[in-house]
Design a protein around this motif. Sequence first.
Motif, PDB file in Angstrom:
ATOM      1  N   THR A 164       0.835  -1.198   0.000  1.00  0.00           N
ATOM      2  CA  THR A 164       0.000   0.000   0.000  1.00  0.00           C
ATOM      3  C   THR A 164       0.868   1.246   0.000  1.00  0.00           C
ATOM      4  OG1 THR A 164      -0.211   0.287   2.409  1.00  0.00           O
ATOM      5  CG2 THR A 164      -1.713  -1.273   1.350  1.00  0.00           C
ATOM      6  N   SER A 165       0.417   2.217  -0.766  1.00  0.00           N
ATOM      7  CA  SER A 165       1.135   3.473  -0.885  1.00  0.00           C
ATOM      8  C   SER A 165       0.110   4.553  -1.182  1.00  0.00           C
ATOM      9  CB  SER A 165       2.167   3.376  -2.012  1.00  0.00           C
ATOM     10  OG  SER A 165       2.901   4.564  -2.161  1.00  0.00           O
ATOM     11  N   ALA A 166       0.511   5.791  -1.065  1.00  0.00           N
ATOM     12  CA  ALA A 166      -0.380   6.910  -1.387  1.00  0.00           C
ATOM     13  C   ALA A 166       0.456   8.173  -1.517  1.00  0.00           C
ATOM     14  CB  ALA A 166      -1.439   7.109  -0.307  1.00  0.00           C
ATOM     15  N   GLY A 167       0.079   9.016  -2.446  1.00  0.00           N
ATOM     16  CA  GLY A 167       0.705  10.323  -2.511  1.00  0.00           C
ATOM     17  C   GLY A 167       0.388  11.109  -1.251  1.00  0.00           C
ATOM     18  N   GLY A 168       1.258  12.029  -0.902  1.00  0.00           N
ATOM     19  CA  GLY A 168       1.051  12.787   0.326  1.00  0.00           C
ATOM     20  C   GLY A 168      -0.156  13.706   0.237  1.00  0.00           C
ATOM     21  N   PRO A 169      -0.875  13.875   1.344  1.00  0.00           N
ATOM     22  CA  PRO A 169      -1.959  14.859   1.372  1.00  0.00           C
ATOM     23  C   PRO A 169      -1.379  16.271   1.299  1.00  0.00           C
ATOM     24  CG  PRO A 169      -1.555  14.008   3.573  1.00  0.00           C
ATOM     25  CD  PRO A 169      -0.682  13.217   2.641  1.00  0.00           C
ATOM     26  N   PRO A 170      -2.209  17.288   1.126  1.00  0.00           N
ATOM     27  CA  PRO A 170      -1.694  18.656   0.993  1.00  0.00           C
ATOM     28  C   PRO A 170      -0.811  19.084   2.166  1.00  0.00           C
ATOM     29  CG  PRO A 170      -4.031  18.580   0.468  1.00  0.00           C
ATOM     30  CD  PRO A 170      -3.676  17.230   1.023  1.00  0.00           C
ATOM     31  N   SER A 171       0.191  19.896   1.856  1.00  0.00           N
ATOM     32  CA  SER A 171       1.051  20.467   2.887  1.00  0.00           C
ATOM     33  C   SER A 171       0.310  21.620   3.561  1.00  0.00           C
ATOM     34  CB  SER A 171       2.353  20.969   2.252  1.00  0.00           C
ATOM     35  OG  SER A 171       3.147  21.652   3.195  1.00  0.00           O
ATOM     36  N   LEU A 172       0.033  21.446   4.855  1.00  0.00           N
ATOM     37  CA  LEU A 172      -0.746  22.442   5.598  1.00  0.00           C
ATOM     38  C   LEU A 172      -0.292  22.508   7.048  1.00  0.00           C
ATOM     39  CD1 LEU A 172      -4.359  21.429   4.444  1.00  0.00           C
ATOM     40  CD2 LEU A 172      -3.173  23.528   3.787  1.00  0.00           C
ATOM     41  N   SER A 173      -0.438  23.674   7.638  1.00  0.00           N
ATOM     42  CA  SER A 173      -0.318  23.773   9.098  1.00  0.00           C
ATOM     43  C   SER A 173      -1.680  23.440   9.685  1.00  0.00           C
ATOM     44  CB  SER A 173       0.085  25.195   9.504  1.00  0.00           C
ATOM     45  OG  SER A 173      -0.969  26.105   9.201  1.00  0.00           O
ATOM     46  N   PHE A 174      -1.714  23.197  11.002  1.00  0.00           N
ATOM     47  CA  PHE A 174      -2.980  22.838  11.636  1.00  0.00           C
ATOM     48  C   PHE A 174      -4.034  23.931  11.450  1.00  0.00           C
ATOM     49  CE2 PHE A 174      -5.754  23.122  15.392  1.00  0.00           C
ATOM     50  CZ  PHE A 174      -6.466  21.941  15.205  1.00  0.00           C
ATOM     51  N   LEU A 175      -3.652  25.187  11.684  1.00  0.00           N
ATOM     52  CA  LEU A 175      -4.630  26.266  11.633  1.00  0.00           C
ATOM     53  C   LEU A 175      -5.120  26.551  10.216  1.00  0.00           C
ATOM     54  CD1 LEU A 175      -3.163  28.754  14.282  1.00  0.00           C
ATOM     55  CD2 LEU A 175      -5.086  27.161  14.531  1.00  0.00           C
ATOM     56  N   ASP A 176      -4.324  26.171   9.218  1.00  0.00           N
ATOM     57  CA  ASP A 176      -4.745  26.379   7.836  1.00  0.00           C
ATOM     58  C   ASP A 176      -5.600  25.225   7.306  1.00  0.00           C
ATOM     59  OD1 ASP A 176      -3.519  28.820   7.572  1.00  0.00           O
ATOM     60  OD2 ASP A 176      -1.631  27.980   6.834  1.00  0.00           O
ATOM     61  N   SER A 177      -5.635  24.112   8.046  1.00  0.00           N
ATOM     62  CA  SER A 177      -6.381  22.947   7.564  1.00  0.00           C
ATOM     63  C   SER A 177      -7.877  23.117   7.795  1.00  0.00           C
ATOM     64  CB  SER A 177      -5.892  21.678   8.270  1.00  0.00           C
ATOM     65  OG  SER A 177      -6.185  21.718   9.656  1.00  0.00           O
ATOM     66  N   GLU A 178      -8.650  22.588   6.847  1.00  0.00           N
ATOM     67  CA  GLU A 178     -10.101  22.588   6.948  1.00  0.00           C
ATOM     68  C   GLU A 178     -10.576  21.170   7.236  1.00  0.00           C
ATOM     69  OE1 GLU A 178     -11.799  25.289   6.889  1.00  0.00           O
ATOM     70  OE2 GLU A 178     -10.318  26.709   6.085  1.00  0.00           O
ATOM     71  N   GLU A 179     -11.804  21.047   7.705  1.00  0.00           N
ATOM     72  CA  GLU A 179     -12.326  19.723   8.057  1.00  0.00           C
ATOM     73  C   GLU A 179     -12.295  18.772   6.864  1.00  0.00           C
ATOM     74  OE1 GLU A 179     -16.495  18.105   9.820  1.00  0.00           O
ATOM     75  OE2 GLU A 179     -15.479  19.681  10.962  1.00  0.00           O
ATOM     76  N   GLU A 180     -12.603  19.273   5.671  1.00  0.00           N
ATOM     77  CA  GLU A 180     -12.608  18.399   4.498  1.00  0.00           C
ATOM     78  C   GLU A 180     -11.210  17.885   4.165  1.00  0.00           C
ATOM     79  OE1 GLU A 180     -13.202  22.699   2.852  1.00  0.00           O
ATOM     80  OE2 GLU A 180     -13.848  21.508   4.587  1.00  0.00           O
ATOM     81  N   ASP A 181     -10.168  18.662   4.522  1.00  0.00           N
ATOM     82  CA  ASP A 181      -8.798  18.189   4.321  1.00  0.00           C
ATOM     83  C   ASP A 181      -8.529  16.944   5.148  1.00  0.00           C
ATOM     84  OD1 ASP A 181      -8.103  20.387   2.630  1.00  0.00           O
ATOM     85  OD2 ASP A 181      -7.748  21.634   4.399  1.00  0.00           O
ATOM     86  N   TRP A 182      -9.037  16.931   6.360  1.00  0.00           N
ATOM     87  CA  TRP A 182      -8.835  15.790   7.258  1.00  0.00           C
ATOM     88  C   TRP A 182      -9.558  14.544   6.741  1.00  0.00           C
ATOM     89  CZ3 TRP A 182      -5.452  15.519  11.232  1.00  0.00           C
ATOM     90  CH2 TRP A 182      -4.880  16.718  11.648  1.00  0.00           C
ATOM     91  N   TYR A 183     -10.794  14.732   6.263  1.00  0.00           N
ATOM     92  CA  TYR A 183     -11.539  13.587   5.731  1.00  0.00           C
ATOM     93  C   TYR A 183     -10.858  13.019   4.490  1.00  0.00           C
ATOM     94  CZ  TYR A 183     -15.460  14.286   8.918  1.00  0.00           C
ATOM     95  OH  TYR A 183     -16.234  14.378  10.045  1.00  0.00           O
ATOM     96  N   ASN A 216       7.315  19.891   9.830  1.00  0.00           N
ATOM     97  CA  ASN A 216       6.617  21.186   9.777  1.00  0.00           C
ATOM     98  C   ASN A 216       5.675  21.272   8.576  1.00  0.00           C
ATOM     99  OD1 ASN A 216       8.011  21.980  12.038  1.00  0.00           O
ATOM    100  ND2 ASN A 216       9.508  23.212  10.932  1.00  0.00           N
ATOM    101  N   ASP A 217       4.474  21.803   8.823  1.00  0.00           N
ATOM    102  CA  ASP A 217       3.466  22.047   7.788  1.00  0.00           C
ATOM    103  C   ASP A 217       2.950  20.777   7.119  1.00  0.00           C
ATOM    104  OD1 ASP A 217       3.476  24.857   8.127  1.00  0.00           O
ATOM    105  OD2 ASP A 217       5.264  25.018   6.873  1.00  0.00           O
ATOM    106  N   LEU A 218       3.128  19.647   7.787  1.00  0.00           N
ATOM    107  CA  LEU A 218       2.564  18.382   7.282  1.00  0.00           C
ATOM    108  C   LEU A 218       1.678  17.759   8.345  1.00  0.00           C
ATOM    109  CD1 LEU A 218       5.514  16.637   5.359  1.00  0.00           C
ATOM    110  CD2 LEU A 218       3.607  17.945   4.418  1.00  0.00           C
ATOM    111  N   VAL A 219       0.769  18.554   8.892  1.00  0.00           N
ATOM    112  CA  VAL A 219      -0.050  18.075   9.995  1.00  0.00           C
ATOM    113  C   VAL A 219      -0.895  16.868   9.592  1.00  0.00           C
ATOM    114  CG1 VAL A 219      -1.975  19.671   9.530  1.00  0.00           C
ATOM    115  CG2 VAL A 219      -1.633  18.762  11.841  1.00  0.00           C
ATOM    116  N   LEU A 220      -1.370  16.826   8.357  1.00  0.00           N
ATOM    117  CA  LEU A 220      -2.208  15.704   7.927  1.00  0.00           C
ATOM    118  C   LEU A 220      -1.400  14.409   7.865  1.00  0.00           C
ATOM    119  CD1 LEU A 220      -4.185  17.481   5.066  1.00  0.00           C
ATOM    120  CD2 LEU A 220      -4.956  17.059   7.407  1.00  0.00           C
TER     121      LEU A 220
END
Length: 263
Positions: free
Chosen positions: A91-110, A152-156
């Motif tokens: 199993t593998s996957a491309g990385g999710p978007p580079s974000l800080s916690f405060l810049d992340s939205e709920e849909e980013d987490w899902y 840093n900036d990879l909270v997801l």
Amino acid sequence: MDLAISGNSAIVIASSSGLGKAAAESLLKEGVSVIINGRDEKRLQESADELKKLQAGRVIAVQGDITKKEDLKKIVQTAVDEYGRIDHLVTSAGGPPSLSFLDSEEEDWYYAFDLLLMSVVRLVKEAFPYLKKDGGGTIVNITSISVKEAINDLVLSNSVRMAVIGLMKTLSKELAPELRANAVLSGFHETKRVQDLFEKQIADGKFQSYEQALDSKRKNIPLQKIGSPAELGDLIAFLSSPKSSYINGSSIVIDGGSSASNL
């Protein structure tokens, strides 16, 4: 070393490029027939054509989005229809978007949850009846050094990839002895994505040359080199083979010694 997996079959998701493709290549060189997968049909077919030139195991490309359950079902069914068996999952996957916690939205987490964790959950559930046949099989999860050390900036990635490790460890207990489950935690490897990033940084004036960009990364790695995707692919082939038959539930770091974590 003969890994004694010639004639086996494997599914490697998110494998049209990068580390997933490297895993597929290493398995093919050992005589394993492989299903590769990606969302971009053109890039996927180009990768399949390139891998077929190895003249080793068979390779079949199945286009699909690993965040979609039906696409994962199609991948598994293709493996069963074409190869008659499934011995290994990678199993593998491309990385999710580079974000800080405060810049992340709920849909980013899902999205990160579906991409990184649920893709593994769904694939293993779908493939399990076939994996346990013929003496059992293996699961190897490609994750990231961010499991050990937050980046840093990879909270997801920092957060959700840890869930993949928890799942892997649980599978290593619940599915044994028929199946073994392990994870590889990749550090910095010179994938096409990294090459493109360096080229962009050169264009932006951050570096004067590709070699200078490489040096900026090498200096922080004790082995003084950037990882080759093939090195990670060969580790996955080893973990998929009887040569690693007593390795189960392990998270193996492959980063040239760059991480500072003791565990």
